[in-house]
Structures are given as structure tokens and as C-alpha cells.
Design an enzyme around this catalytic site. Structure first.
Site, PDB file in Angstrom:
ATOM      1  N   HIS A 151      -3.356  -4.862   0.440  1.00 53.69           N
ATOM      2  CA  HIS A 151      -2.694  -5.388   1.638  1.00 53.69           C
ATOM      3  C   HIS A 151      -2.717  -6.912   1.625  1.00 53.69           C
ATOM      4  CE1 HIS A 151      -2.338  -1.615   3.980  1.00 53.69           C
ATOM      5  NE2 HIS A 151      -3.405  -1.248   3.276  1.00 53.69           N
TER       6      HIS A 151
ATOM      7  N   GLU B 147      -1.072  -8.886   3.287  1.00 55.00           N
ATOM      8  CA  GLU B 147      -0.847  -9.465   4.629  1.00 55.00           C
ATOM      9  C   GLU B 147      -2.140  -9.940   5.292  1.00 55.00           C
ATOM     10  OE1 GLU B 147      -0.438  -6.270   3.799  1.00 55.00           O
ATOM     11  OE2 GLU B 147      -0.952  -4.891   5.424  1.00 55.00           O
TER      12      GLU B 147
ATOM     13  N   CYS C  59       0.824  -1.205   0.000  1.00 54.52           N
ATOM     14  CA  CYS C  59       0.000   0.000   0.000  1.00 54.52           C
ATOM     15  C   CYS C  59       0.866   1.265   0.000  1.00 54.52           C
ATOM     16  CB  CYS C  59      -0.997  -0.040   1.164  1.00 54.52           C
ATOM     17  SG  CYS C  59      -2.403   1.052   0.891  1.00 54.52           S
TER      18      CYS C  59
HETATM   19  N1  GLN Z   1      -1.929   6.828   2.997  1.00 52.62           N
HETATM   20  C1  GLN Z   1      -2.028   6.085   1.794  1.00 52.62           C
HETATM   21  C2  GLN Z   1      -3.397   6.204   1.144  1.00 52.62           C
HETATM   22  O1  GLN Z   1      -4.348   6.570   1.762  1.00 52.62           O
HETATM   23  C3  GLN Z   1      -1.678   4.624   2.021  1.00 52.62           C
HETATM   24  C4  GLN Z   1      -2.675   3.912   2.845  1.00 52.62           C
HETATM   25  C5  GLN Z   1      -2.170   2.622   3.420  1.00 52.62           C
HETATM   26  O2  GLN Z   1      -0.975   2.352   3.385  1.00 52.62           O
HETATM   27  N2  GLN Z   1      -3.054   1.805   3.951  1.00 52.62           N
HETATM   28  O3  GLN Z   1      -3.552   5.933  -0.022  1.00 52.62           O
END
Ligand code: GLN
Length: 537
Positions: free
Chosen positions: A507, A509, A381
Site C-alpha cells: 500500500h 498510499e 494490493c
Molecule cells: N483481500 C486481499 C488479500 O487479503 C487484498 C487485501 C488488500 O487489498 N488490503 O490479500
């Protein structure tokens, strides 16, 4: 259907969630269909808006629910499928009750904690029971017995046991038996008092899971049995695990916790066969290989902030019969002069998700270090957005390239707000959330690792790769190996001419389990081991 309620006593952080999950593993391996849910007595509607310092990781489900990290344990330890119904907070209970009141549902009655709040809690247990059609539903009550916020939940489960009928409910109390150094012994008094508190409410536990640092001898078990009014064999020792949380199901099995639960609930199920689980433990304790990888974040020393990331990395290790030492690297340390030297000697570098500006430049330096030194890199992400910014600045020479999350005036907004987010003003539950399909490119490294080309992965973000830069990046060897099926959103990137440099907007994970390591983590650890195996650790 049978119901197990897990409460906690004396102090928090005893691993109630893990105990519930590990019991789930055992019951599932006895052939039963198990479902799990968590009740959280706080007033937030969900933990999505809470800081990791307050709450640890926010665990995201397929349906986009932002939930407590214990739901992560439930999914990793069992095959249960969870939805937003499986995490109930006081905030949700009150929201429903107040909405009902405004709609006139209570027909002129005075709305009260008992029965209206407690009825709503019971209703949610029945709803989950109905939806999951499980043989056993395990419900964990967050917090500690004696907390004011927890009382309506305890009252509700007491009443629920009556509705469910004799022999259909089992109460487990997870408690603490501290070792007092000066006396040189374990003390049972806090447990006695916590159980007394529970009995005051009308709940007598069927089983006491006593968390302790030293073995609980016969005499102490006797004492707890006597004063807490539970049979001797229902006092279960849950010592701190030696190596891994995945030892817990085996520990509970040795203590016959699952036998006891089956007896209480009149469940006729054969003993659990745990050979596959023992093999997982073997790989964790005595792996054939070893590697050290770094996780570059900003909540270091806070064990819960990147929970699923750490777990998925360990699973990647299990998948390669490779013990993994995780080095938690504070990205602000990397920002200092020559700070990237902390990264030397690591087999791989992972940059996990995150929000806010603090530590961002350190993460960018980590991605640069990984790219230039051909160290395996896994971006999750924010970790993908970081890799993008780094490449833009240092390879494409786009000066001051950034994400508009961190610099709204950047001349090169390579990461920008998702279109769908532009009108969003409320913070709670409004990100791009949950499982979304992604199409992988044939021949890409990600495609090879997954072994399939349409995948579904969980998301939690507001920003995305800015498509107007796609061509420039692609020409320079920064490839887009996964996109949304309509090709509008970049989902996975990878670098040509690098042994392993993969990052995803989602994600991964959240979908990894010890017995089913996620392909990206499995590939990452294999590459990390490859990278470093000639060097002794
Ligand atoms: N802050 C970033 C976004 O909102 C990444 C979010 C995250 O890593 N979950 O896109």
C-alpha cells in the site's frame, strides 16, 4: 517535555485529528520535535477487524499496527514516526489491566476504573513520551465530551496534568458553533454546554477551536470567552476549508493558535516559516494542469474508506503541479452491461485495496478497460490481484482464473493464500502486516520512478501471486518488477507495451505526504495527464 490534549465537543467528525495534525505542522515548523498519539474509547483492541462502514480506512504503520485513520493525518502533516504505541484503545487498556489482574499485579486490591484503568492510560502517555523524546506530545482523545466511554480518558488526562506539573500541559477543545438558518446566526450554546461538561470533570480548556461555517465575529468570540472562561485570544475560529485540508495549518497560524500554545506551555520557539506549505496550497488551488482520475471501489460516497488513497492521489497532483479531480466509481456499476463506459474520459484508473467478493467483477472489467485502451492504471494490493486475474482470463485465456479468496474451486488460482496464512484462524492482527523490504528490477518502470532498488513498503494482505504461474505471465508481457528479496513473493507487477500499468501488493498510499508525493502516485498522475492532456475536461 510538554503535553497537548485535544478533546472534542458537541458532535463527532469535527476534524479533531486534522486540527491536532495541523498544529503539529506549525510546531514542527517552529523547530520543535513533535509526536502525536490517538486515544480511542471503543472496546475493539484495534480497528483492524472493523468494517469501513463503521470506521473508515484502517491505517497501517511500519510496525504492522492497524490503526485509526487519524494517524494517517499525523504522518502526512508532520515527520513524526508512529508505532503501535501511538494508538491506544479502551480494548487495549482493559486487556492490559485484566492480564495484570490475572497475574496478581494488583496484590489483592479491588480492580477499578479509578485508579487502575486511569493509571494504565497515564502510563501509556509516559511510555510514548519516553520513546519519542519529543519536545511536545499531542494526544487526541477520540469521541465527544459526555460519552460514557470517554470518561476514563478525560479523568486520566486531568490527573496527568497534575503529574506533568504547572505550565507543561495545554488543553484544546475542538467544538462546533452551528449556523441556525432560521435565526440567521451562529449559536454558541452547544459550545458553552460542552465546555461546562468538561469543567465538571475538572478540565478547563486553554484554547477553544470553534468549528464553524461562517466567520466567528468579535461578539461571539467574546461570548465564548466569557462563558467558557478562556481568554478572548484563545477562542480560535476554524472555518470549513475552501479547497483542501492542507490549508488548515495556515488557518491556525492566522488565528495565532501556535503562538498561544507556546505561551501556555512556556515554549520559546521562533514563528513558523510556512512558505513551502503556501506553495503546496497554491498548487492545489491554482495548478498549471488539470486531470481527472477514477478510483474504482465499493465504498463510494463514504469519504473515509479510501482516505489515504485519495490523499496520495492529490499529492501526486501536487508533485506534477496538476489539479486532480477524483471520480469515485462504484465497481458494481461497471458490472452492468456496457458499465465500463463510465470509465471513458478518465486520465487514469486506480483500483485500491479491498476484501470480499462484492464488486470484484466490476474491478476486473476496469483493469481490462485500462489495459486495452492504454489508460494509466495503478493497482494497490487488491488492485494488483485484480490486474493479475484480468490478465489470466483475457490474455492467457485461463478460463475462470480467480483468487481463492473469491473462488476456492477455481481451476486457475492465480492468486492464492500466503503460505504463512494457512494455519491462521484468528482474525485480529494476523495478516501479513507492516513494512517489508522489496527488491525492484533494474530498468523497470517502478525502479525508475523510485530511483532506488531496495524499498520498504507497508502491507496488509493474506493472499499473493501464485508463483506457479510466473513463467506463463512473464512470457506474455506481464512483468514482475518487484519481489521480496528472496524472490518468493511478487510485490510489483507492470505491463510491457503500456504507457503506465503498475500494481503493487503493498500500500504505497500510506507513505505519501503533500510535500513528499509518493513516486508511484507522482508517476501515475504524470501518466494520466499525458494520456488525456489533448482532450479538454
Ligand atoms: N483481500 C486481499 C488479500 O487479503 C487484498 C487485501 C488488500 O487489498 N488490503 O490479500
Amino acid at each position: 517535555m510538554k503535553f497537548i490534549f485535544v478533546t472534542g465537543g458537541v458532535v463527532s467528525s469535527l476534524g479533531k485529528g486534522l486540527t491536532a495534525a495541523a498544529l503539529g505542522t506549525l510546531l514542527e515548523n517552529r523547530g520543535l520535535k513533535v509526536a502525536l498519539q490517538k486515544f480511542d474509547p471503543y472496546l475493539n483492541v484495534d480497528p483492524g477487524t472493523m468494517s469501513p462502514y463503521q470506521h473508515g480506512e484502517v491505517y497501517v504503520l511500519d510496525d504492522g499496527a492497524e490503526t485509526d485513520l487519524d494517524l494517517g493525518h499525523y504522518e502526512r502533516f508532520t515527520s513524526t514516526k508512529l508505532s503501535r504505541l501511538n494508538n491506544l484503545t479502551s480494548g487495549q487498556v482493559y486487556q492490559t489491566v485484566l492480564n495484570n489482574e490475572r497475574e496478581g499485579v494488583y496484590l489483592g486490591k479491588t480492580v477499578q476504573v479509578i485508579p487502575h484503568v486511569t493509571d494504565e492510560i497515564k502510563r501509556r502517555i509516559w511510555v510514548v513520551a519516553d520513546q519519542t523524546k519529543a519536545d511536545v506530545l499531542i494526544t487526541e482523545i477520540g469521541g465527544t465530551t459526555g460519552d460514557i466511554e470517554g470518561l476514563p480518558f478525560l479523568e486520566a488526562i486531568r490527573e496527568f496534568a497534575l503529574e506533568a506539573g504547572i505550565g507543561n500541559t495545554c488543553f484544546i477543545h475542538v467544538t462546533y458553533v452551528p449556523f441556525i438558518k432560521a435565526a440567521g446566526e451562529l449559536k454558541t450554546k452547544p459550545t458553552q454546554q460542552s465546555v461546562a461538561k468538561l469543567r465538571e470533570i475538572g478540565i478547563t480548556p486553554h484554547l477553544i477551536a470553534a468549528r464553524c461555517e461562517k466567520p466567528l465575529d468579535k461578539e461571539l468570540r467574546h461570548k465564548i470567552s466569557m462563558f467558557c472562561s478562556v481568554p478572548l485570544e484563545a477562542v480560535i475560529e476554524v472555518k470549513d476549508v475552501d479547497h483542501s485540508i492542507y490549508e488548515l495549518p495556515l488557518m491556525l497560524q492566522r488565528e495565532r493558535a501556535d503562538d498561544l500554545v507556546c505561551r501556555v506551555l512556556h515554549l520559546d520557539a521562533p514563528p513558523a516559516k510556512m512558505t513551502h506549505w503556501q506553495e503546496i496550497i497554491r498548487k492545489l488551488i491554482a495548478p498549471q494542469h488539470r486531470v481527472r482520475v477514477g478510483v474504482v471501489g465499493k465504498y463510494m460516497g463514504l469519504q473515509d474508506a479510501y482516505k489515504s488513497v485519495y490523499e496520495a492521489i492529490m499529492h501526486g497532483g501536487i508533485g506534477n503541479d496538476c489539479g486532480v479531480e477524483i471520480v469515485q466509481v462504484d465497481s458494481e456499476e461497471i458490472e452492468k452491461k456496457d458499465g465500463e463506459r463510465i470509465l471513458e474520459g478518465l486520465g487514469g484508473i486506480c483500483v485500491p485495496g479491498g476484501f470480499g467478493e462484492r464488486g470484484i467483477e466490476g474491478k476486473i472489467k476496469a483493469a481490462k478497460f485500462a489495459r486495452e485502451n492504454k489508460v494509466p492504471y495503478l493497482g494497490l494490493c487488491l488492485g494488483m490481484q485484480i490486474a493479475t486475474i484480468e490478465f489470466a482470463r483475457n490474455v492467457l485465456k485461463l478460463d475462470k482464473a480467480h483468487s481463492t479468496e473469491f473462488d476456492e474451486a477455481t481451476p486457475h488460482p492465480v492468486i492464492a493464500l500466503l503460505d504463512a496464512q494457512k494455519k491462521v484462524t484468528k482474525k485480529g492482527g494476523t495478516m501479513r502486516l507492516g513494512a517489508q523490504p522489496c527488491q525492484l528490477v533494474v530498468g523497470s518502470q517502478a525502479g525508475k520512478l523510485y530511483g532506488s532498488f531496495v524499498i520498504n513498503e507497508r502491507h496488509r494482505h493474506r493472499f499473493e501471486f501464485n508463483n506457479s504461474y510466473r513463467e506463463k505471465f512473464e512470457k506474455a508481457g506481464f512483468t514482475f518488477s518487484g519481489t521480496s528479496p528472496d524472490n518468493k513473493l511478487v510485490e510489483v507487477i507492470e505491463l510491457k507495451d503500456h504507457p503506465f500499468f503498475i500494481a503493487s501488493q503493498f500500500h504505497p498510499e500510506f507513505l505519501s505526504k503533500p510535500h513528499q508525493p509518493h513516486p508511484l502516485f507522482k508517476g501515475f498522475i504524470a501518466a494520466a495527464h499525458q494520456h488525456i492532456h489533448h482532450k479538454p475536461i
